[in-house]
Design a protein around this motif. Structure first.
Motif, short mmCIF file in Angstrom:
data_model
loop_
_atom_site.label_atom_id
_atom_site.label_comp_id
_atom_site.label_asym_id
_atom_site.label_seq_id
_atom_site.Cartn_x
_atom_site.Cartn_y
_atom_site.Cartn_z
N UNK A 11 0.83 -1.07 0.03
CA UNK A 11 -0.10 -0.05 0.05
C UNK A 11 0.97 1.20 -0.07
N UNK A 12 1.90 1.43 0.73
CA UNK A 12 2.87 2.51 0.90
C UNK A 12 3.98 2.41 0.05
N UNK A 13 4.27 1.38 -0.72
CA UNK A 13 5.17 0.94 -1.59
C UNK A 13 6.63 1.20 -0.85
N UNK A 14 6.78 0.65 0.30
CA UNK A 14 8.05 0.79 1.27
C UNK A 14 8.53 -0.61 1.54
N UNK A 15 9.91 -0.52 1.96
CA UNK A 15 10.37 -1.80 2.31
C UNK A 15 11.11 -1.66 3.74
N UNK A 16 10.79 -2.57 4.75
CA UNK A 16 11.24 -2.37 5.90
C UNK A 16 12.40 -3.71 6.15
N UNK A 17 13.29 -3.48 6.85
CA UNK A 17 14.43 -4.51 6.94
C UNK A 17 14.72 -4.72 8.53
N UNK A 18 14.52 -6.02 8.97
CA UNK A 18 14.95 -6.25 10.22
C UNK A 18 15.86 -7.36 10.59
N UNK A 19 16.59 -7.20 11.66
CA UNK A 19 17.63 -8.36 11.95
C UNK A 19 16.78 -9.01 13.10
N UNK A 20 16.10 -10.01 13.01
CA UNK A 20 15.38 -10.65 13.83
C UNK A 20 16.21 -11.70 14.71
N UNK A 21 17.44 -11.83 14.56
CA UNK A 21 18.45 -12.48 15.60
C UNK A 21 18.98 -11.53 16.69
N UNK A 22 18.53 -10.16 16.47
CA UNK A 22 19.00 -9.37 17.55
C UNK A 22 17.56 -8.39 18.10
N UNK A 23 16.76 -8.48 16.93
CA UNK A 23 15.24 -7.81 17.24
C UNK A 23 14.05 -8.58 16.91
N UNK A 24 14.01 -9.79 17.72
CA UNK A 24 12.72 -10.46 17.48
C UNK A 24 11.39 -9.97 17.43
N UNK A 25 11.05 -8.65 17.84
CA UNK A 25 10.11 -8.01 17.98
C UNK A 25 9.93 -6.98 16.93
N UNK A 26 10.78 -7.17 15.99
CA UNK A 26 10.87 -6.14 14.80
C UNK A 26 10.23 -4.78 15.31
N UNK A 27 11.17 -4.19 15.99
CA UNK A 27 10.86 -2.75 16.56
C UNK A 27 11.87 -1.73 15.67
N UNK A 28 12.91 -2.10 15.22
CA UNK A 28 13.85 -1.32 14.67
C UNK A 28 13.90 -1.46 13.31
N UNK A 29 13.39 -0.99 12.37
CA UNK A 29 13.66 -0.90 10.78
C UNK A 29 14.89 -0.63 10.80
N UNK A 30 15.88 -1.42 10.16
CA UNK A 30 17.25 -1.11 9.82
C UNK A 30 17.22 -0.75 8.20
N UNK A 31 16.38 -0.40 7.52
CA UNK A 31 16.63 -0.14 5.99
C UNK A 31 17.44 1.05 5.86
N UNK A 32 17.19 2.04 6.43
CA UNK A 32 18.02 3.19 6.31
C UNK A 32 19.51 3.40 6.73
N UNK A 33 19.60 2.57 7.54
CA UNK A 33 21.14 2.36 8.09
C UNK A 33 21.92 1.04 7.45
N UNK A 34 21.06 0.37 6.71
CA UNK A 34 21.95 -0.67 6.19
C UNK A 34 21.26 -0.86 4.58
N UNK A 35 21.71 0.07 3.83
CA UNK A 35 21.04 0.08 2.30
C UNK A 35 21.61 -1.21 1.58
N UNK A 36 22.94 -1.44 1.79
CA UNK A 36 23.48 -2.60 0.95
C UNK A 36 22.72 -3.81 1.31
N UNK A 37 22.34 -4.00 2.57
CA UNK A 37 21.72 -5.35 2.83
C UNK A 37 20.21 -5.20 2.53
N UNK A 38 19.91 -4.04 2.55
CA UNK A 38 18.41 -3.95 1.78
C UNK A 38 18.37 -4.35 0.34
N UNK A 39 19.20 -3.57 -0.25
CA UNK A 39 19.32 -4.05 -1.81
C UNK A 39 19.39 -5.56 -1.82
#
Length: 74
Positions: A11-39
């Protein structure tokens, strides 16, 4: 893939990225701070969707299909 999880919000045409090994509750979207991993994750998700000829949703406002995940990254 591994500890990484990508979410594509159509709906918003956005991507979110999470490291569920460190953030199982998916509270910290890492897409902005990890652009290469997001790609990498967007490319992998796009490859799977193309492999299975997945049909993406259509936007009601325009009647067009939402873009593949890798097309959202600039």
């Amino acid at each position: 893939k591994g500890d990484w999880k990508i979410i594509y919000r159509h709906r918003t045409q956005t991507l979110e990225l999470y490291n569920i090994g460190k953030d199982l509750t998916e509270r910290n979207d890492l897409s902005a701070s990890n652009p290469e991993k997001l790609r990498q994750m967007a490319d992998a998700l796009t490859a799977k969707l193309e492999l299975y000829d997945a049909l993406l949703p259509t936007l009601r406002a325009t009647g067009e299909r939402v873009p593949m995940p890798n097309k959202l990254i600039k």
